[in-house]
Design an enzyme around this catalytic site. Structure first.
Site, PDB file in Angstrom:
ATOM      1  CB  THR A 325      28.672 -24.838  80.370  1.00  0.00           C
ATOM      2  OG1 THR A 325      27.864 -25.821  81.010  1.00  0.00           O
ATOM      3  CG2 THR A 325      30.135 -25.243  80.474  1.00  0.00           C
ATOM      4  CG  HIS A 443      24.164 -32.174  80.796  1.00  0.00           C
ATOM      5  ND1 HIS A 443      23.143 -32.632  79.982  1.00  0.00           N
ATOM      6  CD2 HIS A 443      24.391 -30.881  80.436  1.00  0.00           C
ATOM      7  CE1 HIS A 443      22.766 -31.667  79.173  1.00  0.00           C
ATOM      8  NE2 HIS A 443      23.505 -30.587  79.431  1.00  0.00           N
TER       9      HIS A 443
END
Length: 641
Positions: A325, A443
């Protein structure tokens, strides 16, 4: 038999053997798990186990350091004491439990990332609250800990019945007798530290084989050791003046004028009226291209995104710069290539970078980083707050705004509803706004509110993808009723793909992501199939806004006829340039390889190694050496006017 093991350092031998055996079993389990993806031959399997045993031996050498010192300094009268006997037995069990726990951890890490422990595992040790919470929500920890406890107990019982530890505790030695074995055991890690690298694991063109060759513990230690890589020391270099000249040539455009001879600062000059369109940048966790039907996905998980793609600027040949990320955030916000080692987001000296946040602020925008989790994770709040953004994170959500959350943050619906409120606030203040929104629902543990989609929560990635799509669909419905909608550009892009491992060192399919730019009142729907990457987002948006500004960006306007197609992608060690159907890869030890892309789809990439193209070599070096040099010299900072 007892005489052969009758010295206190036999305990070190015991640790070595237990570690080697458990590591070999772990390697076998991971090999069977990946049987469809590895290169199967007698020679390859032999390499995996033999070199793997070498790495396990090296790892054990590091592991025993404190025990070697303990046994050396422990006086004989305490070593033979009854209390020490109980301590030794207790510690032996703890050691067994730790080794088995490590083996189980390797299994779950491999299941998630298809690699041995690496940078991600290091981060997991730093952010224990989120990670432990994620593990508890994702796996049946009670059952797993019970199984680990039982396995450790069985092995301990066997050792106890064999009187192995008892025999060791009954031995006697002087400190002089302990000097030689202590020196030998400490020499092993000393030599390993000076001479062993992960290069020995590169036994195959198949990356899965290479990963199986590694030791999880060694890889973890190596990640700690190599979290920063000096480009000049580890990679191919050229003269600075040549690098800078080549870099300027690559990033030059019809609208740019370079201002300095020692960096890439340039004026981007546009004629006509500048626009003040709002920007809502939704960065979606792990949104691989393979999830979208609009890109050719097999499943229908993203009906809302597919529908939006038909009404938008839809970029179909688009690539993430990295596999984390923070790499996506770095590339989008700063428009920089993925320099080796840690992302700039996580480096200590990352304030006042040349950030798009400052450009927006200087144009009168309210800029916000909106995140449903705690922004201290991965240093995100520190980075964004010091690079032109205000912070809206989990601490800013009221109980009413937080209807569902996991350890990573509030669900995507709650996050996007908060985004609407923040946009309303800026609109009421008569301020244009730029919102950088980071989602989390896609996630692990893949939890989301029940009753929203037809896939039950906590059943896997497909459900998380479909829920994310649902949340964005609901957000768009609500946004269309807002007075600021017609003047807003919505950007939907991934931070990275859902998986990063492949048979090759940089599998292109594991970097391919969608980008959708939706503004029906502003932009005409169009499919853009140019090869580009995340570093090109901000220069493209600023061009749509028709802004003139000073730039230190490495990216360019994708929509410009002069745009030079290429994608910059990498891991924390491998640095890649994809251009003209060729992939060039820089590696530590000043290595370079070039591949022709024979075949690529959403699920796989096939390469053929080819001779190095000297023009592409000069180009890739200019990007990565240039970015590293300018960062080292602090020439990538924002200069306030």
């Amino acid at each position: 038999m007892k005489e052969n093991r009758a010295n206190r350092y036999s305990f070190i031998n015991l640790i070595f053997w237990l570690f080697l055996i458990i590591s070999a079993i772990t390697r076998t389990v991971l090999l069977v798990k990946s049987i469809d993806t590895i290169e199967l031959s007698f020679v390859e399997i032999a390499k995996i186990y033999l070199i793997g045993a070498f790495y396990d031996f090296v790892s054990a050498g590091y592991l025993v350091i404190p025990f070697v010192l303990y046994l050396f300094f422990m006086p004989q009268k305490f070593f033979s004491h009854t209390a020490h006997r109980y301590v030794t037995y207790a510690f032996t069990y703890i050691l067994l439990f730790g080794a088995v726990f490590l083996a189980f951890s390797e299994w779950f890490f491999w299941e998630e990332f298809s690699v041995r422990f690496n940078f991600i595992a290091v981060d997991y040790l730093v952010y224990t609250k989120e990670v432990i919470g994620n593990i508890r929500e994702s796996y049946p920890m009670g059952i797993l800990l019970s199984v680990i406890t039982a396995i450790s107990g069985v092995v301990f019982y066997v050792l106890y019945k064999l009187d192995y530890i008892e025999d060791i505790l009954n031995t006697k030695s002087t400190i002089k007798q302990r000097l030689k074995p202590t020196f030998i055991y400490l020499l092993i890690p000393a030599i390993s530290f000076a001479s062993v690298t992960d290069n020995f694991s590169k036994i195959s063109k198949n990356q899965y084989n290479n990963e199986l060759t590694k030791s999880g513990l060694y890889s973890l230690l190596a990640a700690f050791r190599n979290n920063m890589l000096d480009y000049d020391k580890f990679y191919i270099t050229d003269k600075e003046e040549s690098v800078l000249a080549n870099l300027k040539k690559e990033i030059d455009s019809n609208s740019s004028a370079f201002l300095n001879s020692n960096d890439i600062t340039r004026d981007i000059i546009k004629s006509g009226e500048e626009k003040d369109y709002n920007i809502v940048m939704i960065v979606v966790e792990s949104l691989s291209g393979k999830f979208l039907k609009a890109l050719g996905a097999e499943k229908e998980l993203t009906p809302n995104l597919d529908s939006l793609a038909n009404e938008s600027l839809f970029f179909t040949n688009y690539y993430a710069t990295g596999t984390r990320t923070v790499r996506g955030m770095e590339a989008i916000t700063l428009s920089v290539p993925p320099t080796p080692g840690r992302s700039i987001v996580k480096r200590p000296d990352n304030h006042n970078m040349f950030s798009s946040g400052f450009i927006f602020k200087n144009k009168g925008y309210e800029t916000k980083f909106i995140y449903g989790g705690h922004g201290y994770f991965d240093n995100m709040n520190e980075f964004f707050s010091n690079n032109g953004f205000d912070i809206v994170d989990r601490t800013d959500f009221s109980d009413e705004e937080d209807t569902f959350h996991t350890v990573w943050g509030v669900c995507d619906e709650d996050l996007l509803n908060k985004t609407l409120k923040e946009a309303d606030s800026s609109y009421k203040a008569h301020k244009p706004f730029m919102s950088f929104v980071m989602t989390t629902s896609n996630h692990r543990p893949y939890d989301y509110p029940d009753g929203k989609i037809d896939i039950p929560s906590h059943t896997g990635r497909d459900g998380a993808v479909k829920y994310m799509d649902y949340a964005i669909g609901e957000f768009m419905k609500k946004a269309k009723d807002k007075p600021w909608f017609k003047n807003t550009i919505f950007v939907i892009v991934a931070d990275h793909c859902s998986t990063s491992a492949g048979k090759t060192e940089i599998p292109l399919d594991k970097y391919r992501i969608p980008m959708i730019v939706y503004a029906p009142e502003i932009l005409k729907a169009q499919v853009v199939d140019k090869v580009a990457s995340q570093i090109d987002i901000m220069p493209t948006l600023f061009s749509v806004l028709n802004w003139s500004y000073k730039s230190k960006f490495y990216g360019s306007d994708i929509l410009s006829p002069s745009f030079k197609e290429r994608a910059l992608i990498g891991t924390y060690q491998k640095l890649g340039l994809y251009k003209e159907n060729k992939l060039v890869v820089l590696s530590p030890a000043k290595k370079i390889k070039s591949y022709e892309v024979v075949e690529q789809d959403l699920y796989d990439t096939k390469y053929k190694e080819i001779q190095i193209d000297r023009n592409l070599e000069a180009e890739i070096v200019s990007y990565y050496q240039g970015a590293s040099t300018l960062h080292k010299k602090r020439l990538d900072r924002y200069e306030w006017q």
